[in-house]
Design a protein around this motif. Structure first.
Motif, PDB file in Angstrom:
ATOM      1  N   VAL A 196       3.999  -2.875  -6.374  1.00 48.42           N
ATOM      2  CA  VAL A 196       4.220  -2.308  -7.700  1.00 48.42           C
ATOM      3  C   VAL A 196       5.673  -1.867  -7.832  1.00 48.42           C
ATOM      4  O   VAL A 196       6.300  -1.412  -6.871  1.00 48.42           O
ATOM      5  N   ARG A 197       6.234  -2.024  -9.023  1.00 48.12           N
ATOM      6  CA  ARG A 197       7.628  -1.657  -9.246  1.00 48.12           C
ATOM      7  C   ARG A 197       7.768  -0.941 -10.589  1.00 48.12           C
ATOM      8  O   ARG A 197       6.862  -0.913 -11.400  1.00 48.12           O
ATOM      9  N   ASP A 198       8.933  -0.333 -10.762  1.00 48.88           N
ATOM     10  CA  ASP A 198       9.252   0.378 -12.013  1.00 48.88           C
ATOM     11  C   ASP A 198       8.234   1.462 -12.324  1.00 48.88           C
ATOM     12  O   ASP A 198       7.724   1.567 -13.446  1.00 48.88           O
ATOM     13  N   TYR A 199       7.958   2.282 -11.335  1.00 52.52           N
ATOM     14  CA  TYR A 199       6.970   3.357 -11.522  1.00 52.52           C
ATOM     15  C   TYR A 199       7.603   4.740 -11.577  1.00 52.52           C
ATOM     16  O   TYR A 199       6.907   5.740 -11.707  1.00 52.52           O
ATOM     17  N   GLU A 200       8.925   4.814 -11.451  1.00 51.05           N
ATOM     18  CA  GLU A 200       9.575   6.111 -11.353  1.00 51.05           C
ATOM     19  C   GLU A 200       9.378   6.943 -12.622  1.00 51.05           C
ATOM     20  O   GLU A 200       9.456   6.428 -13.737  1.00 51.05           O
ATOM     21  N   ASN A 201       9.151   8.232 -12.420  1.00 57.77           N
ATOM     22  CA  ASN A 201       9.059   9.196 -13.519  1.00 57.77           C
ATOM     23  C   ASN A 201       7.993   8.813 -14.551  1.00 57.77           C
ATOM     24  O   ASN A 201       8.234   8.848 -15.759  1.00 57.77           O
ATOM     25  N   THR A 202       6.844   8.431 -14.067  1.00 64.56           N
ATOM     26  CA  THR A 202       5.729   8.127 -14.967  1.00 64.56           C
ATOM     27  C   THR A 202       4.552   9.022 -14.612  1.00 64.56           C
ATOM     28  O   THR A 202       4.410   9.463 -13.469  1.00 64.56           O
ATOM     29  N   GLU A 203       3.731   9.289 -15.590  1.00 61.98           N
ATOM     30  CA  GLU A 203       2.498  10.042 -15.372  1.00 61.98           C
ATOM     31  C   GLU A 203       1.332   9.079 -15.534  1.00 61.98           C
ATOM     32  O   GLU A 203       1.302   8.302 -16.487  1.00 61.98           O
ATOM     33  N   PHE A 204       0.394   9.115 -14.617  1.00 63.78           N
ATOM     34  CA  PHE A 204      -0.656   8.103 -14.606  1.00 63.78           C
ATOM     35  C   PHE A 204      -1.821   8.477 -15.513  1.00 63.78           C
ATOM     36  O   PHE A 204      -2.320   9.599 -15.474  1.00 63.78           O
ATOM     37  N   TRP A 205      -2.241   7.524 -16.320  1.00 63.28           N
ATOM     38  CA  TRP A 205      -3.463   7.643 -17.117  1.00 63.28           C
ATOM     39  C   TRP A 205      -4.289   6.384 -16.866  1.00 63.28           C
ATOM     40  O   TRP A 205      -3.743   5.295 -16.666  1.00 63.28           O
ATOM     41  N   ASP A 206      -5.592   6.555 -16.864  1.00 58.13           N
ATOM     42  CA  ASP A 206      -6.463   5.381 -16.739  1.00 58.13           C
ATOM     43  C   ASP A 206      -6.462   4.636 -18.066  1.00 58.13           C
ATOM     44  O   ASP A 206      -7.269   4.911 -18.950  1.00 58.13           O
ATOM     45  N   LEU A 207      -5.563   3.701 -18.212  1.00 59.85           N
ATOM     46  CA  LEU A 207      -5.411   3.001 -19.482  1.00 59.85           C
ATOM     47  C   LEU A 207      -6.541   1.988 -19.693  1.00 59.85           C
ATOM     48  O   LEU A 207      -7.006   1.359 -18.746  1.00 59.85           O
ATOM     49  N   PRO A 208      -6.952   1.782 -20.937  1.00 63.41           N
ATOM     50  CA  PRO A 208      -8.068   0.868 -21.227  1.00 63.41           C
ATOM     51  C   PRO A 208      -7.633  -0.594 -21.262  1.00 63.41           C
ATOM     52  O   PRO A 208      -7.743  -1.271 -22.282  1.00 63.41           O
ATOM     53  N   LEU A 209      -7.156  -1.091 -20.108  1.00 61.67           N
ATOM     54  CA  LEU A 209      -6.747  -2.495 -20.056  1.00 61.67           C
ATOM     55  C   LEU A 209      -7.933  -3.438 -20.239  1.00 61.67           C
ATOM     56  O   LEU A 209      -7.747  -4.624 -20.527  1.00 61.67           O
TER      57      LEU A 209
ATOM     58  N   ALA B 202       0.828  -1.199   0.000  1.00 61.61           N
ATOM     59  CA  ALA B 202       0.000   0.000   0.000  1.00 61.61           C
ATOM     60  C   ALA B 202       0.868   1.256   0.000  1.00 61.61           C
ATOM     61  O   ALA B 202       0.560   2.235  -0.690  1.00 61.61           O
ATOM     62  N   VAL B 203       1.934   1.245   0.771  1.00 59.88           N
ATOM     63  CA  VAL B 203       2.846   2.397   0.795  1.00 59.88           C
ATOM     64  C   VAL B 203       3.474   2.599  -0.579  1.00 59.88           C
ATOM     65  O   VAL B 203       3.549   3.725  -1.094  1.00 59.88           O
ATOM     66  N   ALA B 204       3.917   1.503  -1.206  1.00 56.39           N
ATOM     67  CA  ALA B 204       4.529   1.605  -2.536  1.00 56.39           C
ATOM     68  C   ALA B 204       3.531   2.122  -3.558  1.00 56.39           C
ATOM     69  O   ALA B 204       3.883   2.915  -4.444  1.00 56.39           O
ATOM     70  N   GLN B 205       2.302   1.691  -3.443  1.00 57.90           N
ATOM     71  CA  GLN B 205       1.272   2.140  -4.382  1.00 57.90           C
ATOM     72  C   GLN B 205       1.083   3.653  -4.300  1.00 57.90           C
ATOM     73  O   GLN B 205       0.944   4.343  -5.314  1.00 57.90           O
ATOM     74  N   ILE B 206       1.085   4.188  -3.083  1.00 57.54           N
ATOM     75  CA  ILE B 206       0.944   5.631  -2.906  1.00 57.54           C
ATOM     76  C   ILE B 206       2.181   6.361  -3.433  1.00 57.54           C
ATOM     77  O   ILE B 206       2.077   7.379  -4.122  1.00 57.54           O
ATOM     78  N   LYS B 207       3.354   5.838  -3.139  1.00 58.51           N
ATOM     79  CA  LYS B 207       4.582   6.460  -3.628  1.00 58.51           C
ATOM     80  C   LYS B 207       4.613   6.493  -5.159  1.00 58.51           C
ATOM     81  O   LYS B 207       5.142   7.432  -5.755  1.00 58.51           O
ATOM     82  N   ALA B 208       4.035   5.475  -5.777  1.00 55.81           N
ATOM     83  CA  ALA B 208       4.036   5.405  -7.236  1.00 55.81           C
ATOM     84  C   ALA B 208       3.345   6.593  -7.861  1.00 55.81           C
ATOM     85  O   ALA B 208       3.640   6.963  -9.001  1.00 55.81           O
TER      86      ALA B 208
END
Length: 494
Positions: free
Chosen positions: A440-453, A174-180
Motif C-alpha cells: 500500500v502507498r500514499d497513506y500518510e496523514n489519513t484517517e481510516f474509515w470502512d468505506l463502502p467500496l 504486511a509491515v507497510a499495511q500496519i504502518k499505514a
C-alpha cells in the motif's frame, strides 16, 4: 466486535448448512539474551470485575459476558487474545499450530489464549478493566475500530529495536499495511497472512480438455479460460471464474489506497478525502468488470467452488485450502462428513491470484494477522520475548508447518509449509509463496474509515447496470460522503 456488515470480509457459508455463513525467564533469556522482568504498566482502566485469589495465590479478575460463562484472567498468566481469523475459534487450533510450541519455548510462563467471543469480547474485557498482554488481530480494519479507541495501541519501534526483532526480515507488504494505520509509528508486528489464492477444479477443465492455469497467470489469460469454461451441460451450469469484487478492490494489486493524503494530524470526518476514479482505479475496475458481466458467469459467492463443484476457478482465502482438502484441524467435527461429500465434486488445486499484466508478480495486498502489545500490560517485557519467538524461524516454522503463510521471509520456513497437514501432500502449494504481496502507498496523514467500496460492483454494476467508470464516480462523490456522514450521525469516529 461484530464487523460492520457492509465492509466485513465475506464469511464462508455455515459449515452445517452452507447458507450464504518462571522458568519463563530462563527460556526467554536463553533465546534472546534479554531479561523478562515485569514491566511497569501504563495507566489502565480501573479493574471493575470481581477479583478473587487463585489456589496459587494469584489475583484473578472475573470478566462478565453475555453467555454468563465463567471467565477470569489471573495476574500470573500471559493473556493472549485472538480475533478475526476464524480457525482461532476451533477447539485446539491455536495450541496445535503454535501454542504448544510456544509453551515449550517458555516452560515456566503460564499462557492463557482465548479467541474472541469464546466467551468474551473486547467490550467485556474493557468493562472489566482487563487488557490482554498480546492481541492477535487484523491491523487493516481493527486498529481504528477496536484497539486505538480503547488506548490499546502503542508504537513498538523502540522496543522492537531493543529486543532485536528485525522488521526488515518480515513481509514488506504486511509491515507497510500496519504502518499505514499506525499514525507514523508501528503499532504491531505481522505474524502470518491469510493469503488470497486462486482455487481451480480440474474436473471442470477436463470437461473442455483444457489445462489448469500455472502460477503467474494473467487476468487476460484467466478471462480467456473463463469464457471457455462457462457453459451448460446436462442441465448443470458451469461457471468459469468467481472473484469477490469487494476484496479485489480492498486488497488491490496496484497498492492503491482510496484516501487522499492530508497535511498532517487527524482529519475531521468532513475533511476525509478519497479518490477512486484515478487511472489506476479505472484500470482495476475495467479488468474485473469483464468477468462479472460475461454471460452466465454470474457472481454469487466464491464458496460455490466447493458447494456446487461446477466452478472452474475461484479466488479465496488460504484458510479454505486445508479445509477443502479435509484436514480435521480446519474443520469443526460435525462438518467433516458433509464437507467430505462436497469435496468429491472437485479435483482440488491452487495457483496464484492472476496478475494484472505479463511480467507482473504482484498478488493481493496482505491479509495480515499481527501481534499488538497494549501499553497497559504489566507483562510487556515477557510479551516482547514471546513476540520475538513468534516471528523467529522456530515460531514461524510451526505456523508454516500447519498451513499458515508466515510473515518471515525464509526459505526454510517456506519449505516447511503444510508438512504437518497430511491432506496437503498431494497438492502443489507453491502458489502460496509465488509473487510478492502488493504494498500500500500514499497513506500518510489519513484517517481510516470502512468505506463502502462494495457499492462499486455489487450495487452499481451488478444491480444498477452502470458502467464501472460511472460506478466508481458515483461511489466516490455520493456514496462515500453519505456513508461517512451517516456514521458520524450514529456517533462513530473511526
Amino acid at each position: 466486535m461484530t464487523p460492520h456488515p457492509q465492509q466485513s470480509e465475506p464469511q464462508p457459508p455455515s459449515r452445517r448448512k452452507f447458507v450464504g455463513g518462571a522458568a519463563a525467564a530462563v527460556g526467554a533469556a536463553t533465546l534472546t539474551g534479554v531479561g523478562i522482568g515485569a514491566s511497569t504498566p501504563a495507566q489502565a482502566r480501573p479493574v471493575t470485575g470481581r477479583v478473587t485469589t487463585s489456589a496459587s495465590g494469584a489475583s484473578c479478575t472475573a470478566v462478565p459476558n453475555k453467555y454468563d460463562a465463567p471467565f477470569e484472567v489471573c495476574d500470573d498468566e500471559l493473556f493472549v487474545f485472538m480475533a478475526n481469523y476464524k480457525p482461532f475459534e476451533y477447539p485446539g487450533f491455536f495450541d496445535t499450530v503454535v501454542g504448544d510450541a510456544m509453551r515449550a519455548a517458555f516452560p515456566g510462563l503460564k499462557i492463557k489464549a482465548v479467541a474472541w467471543d469464546q466467551p468474551v469480547r473486547y467490550e467485556d474485557l474493557d468493562k472489566a478493566g482487563v487488557v490482554p498482554d498480546i492481541i492477535l488481530e487484523d491491523p487493516r480494519r481493527r486498529i481504528d475500530r477496536d484497539l486505538e479507541p480503547r488506548g490499546w495501541t502503542r508504537d513498538l519501534t523502540d522496543d522492537l529495536r531493543a529486543t532485536g526483532i528485525d522488521i526488515g526480515s518480515l513481509n514488506p507488504g504486511a509491515v507497510a499495511q500496519i504502518k499505514a494505520r499506525s499514525d507514523g509509528g508501528l503499532y504491531a508486528v505481522p505474524v502470518f497472512l491469510d493469503e488470497y489464492i486462486m482455487f481451480h477444479n480440474k474436473k471442470v477443465f477436463d470437461k473442455k480438455g483444457l489445462r489448469t492455469p500455472a502460477n503467474g497467470v494473467t487476468y487476460d489469460e484467466a478471462f480467456r479460460l473463463a469464457k471457455k469454461l462457462t457453459f451448460e451441460q446436462d442441465l448443470v451450469a458451469y461457471k468459469g471464474y468467481l472473484q469477490h469484487p469487494d476484496m479485489y478492490l480492498e486488497f488491490n494489486q496496484l497498492g492503491l489506497y482510496p484516501f487522499v493524503p492530508g497535511q498532517g494530524g487527524t482529519p475531521a470526518p468532513e475533511d476525509v478525502k478519497v479518490n477512486i476514479t484515478s487511472e489506476g482505479w479505472q484500470r482495476l475496475g475495467t479488468n474485473l468488470e469483464r468477468f462479472l458481466l460475461h454471460p452466465h458467469n454470474i457472481f454469487t459467492t466464491v464458496d460455490d467452488y466447493l458447494t456446487t463443484g461446477s466452478v472452474a476457478m475461484a479466488v479465496d482465502n488460504l484458510r479454505k485450502l486445508p479445509a477443502y482438502a479435509g484436514s480435521s484441524l480446519y474443520l469443526e467435527e460435525d462438518d467433516a462428513d458433509e464437507w467430505g461429500e462436497l469435496a468429491k465434486k472437485i479435483d482440488l488445486g491452487i495457483t496464484s491470484v492472476p496478475v494484472l499484466g505479463s511480467g507482473d508478480n504482484a498478488v493481493y495486498q496482505p491479509n495480515t494477522i499481527a501481534a499488538f502489545l497494549p501499553p497497559q500490560s504489566s507483562k510487556k517485557a515477557q510479551a516482547l520475548q514471546v513476540l520475538k519467538w513468534l516471528v523467529s524461524e522456530e515460531g514461524q516454522t510451526e505456523l508454516s508447518r500447519h498451513a499458515l503463510k508466515p510473515a518471515l521471509r525464509s526459505g526454510a520456513v517456506e519449505a516447511a509449509f503444510g508438512t504437518a497437514i497430511p491432506e496437503l501432500d498431494r497438492i502443489d502449494t507453491s502458489a502460496v509463496f509465488w509473487g510478492d504481496n502488493a504494498v500500500v502507498r500514499d497513506y500518510e496523514n489519513t484517517e481510516f474509515w470502512d468505506l463502502p467500496l462494495y457499492m462499486v460492483f455489487r450495487q452499481h454494476v451488478l444491480r444498477d447496470g452502470l458502467k464501472v467508470s460511472s460506478a466508481l464516480e458515483i461511489t466516490e462523490k455520493t456514496d462515500i460522503p453519505a456513508y461517512i456522514k451517516s456514521q458520524v450521525a450514529a456517533g462513530f469516529d473511526w
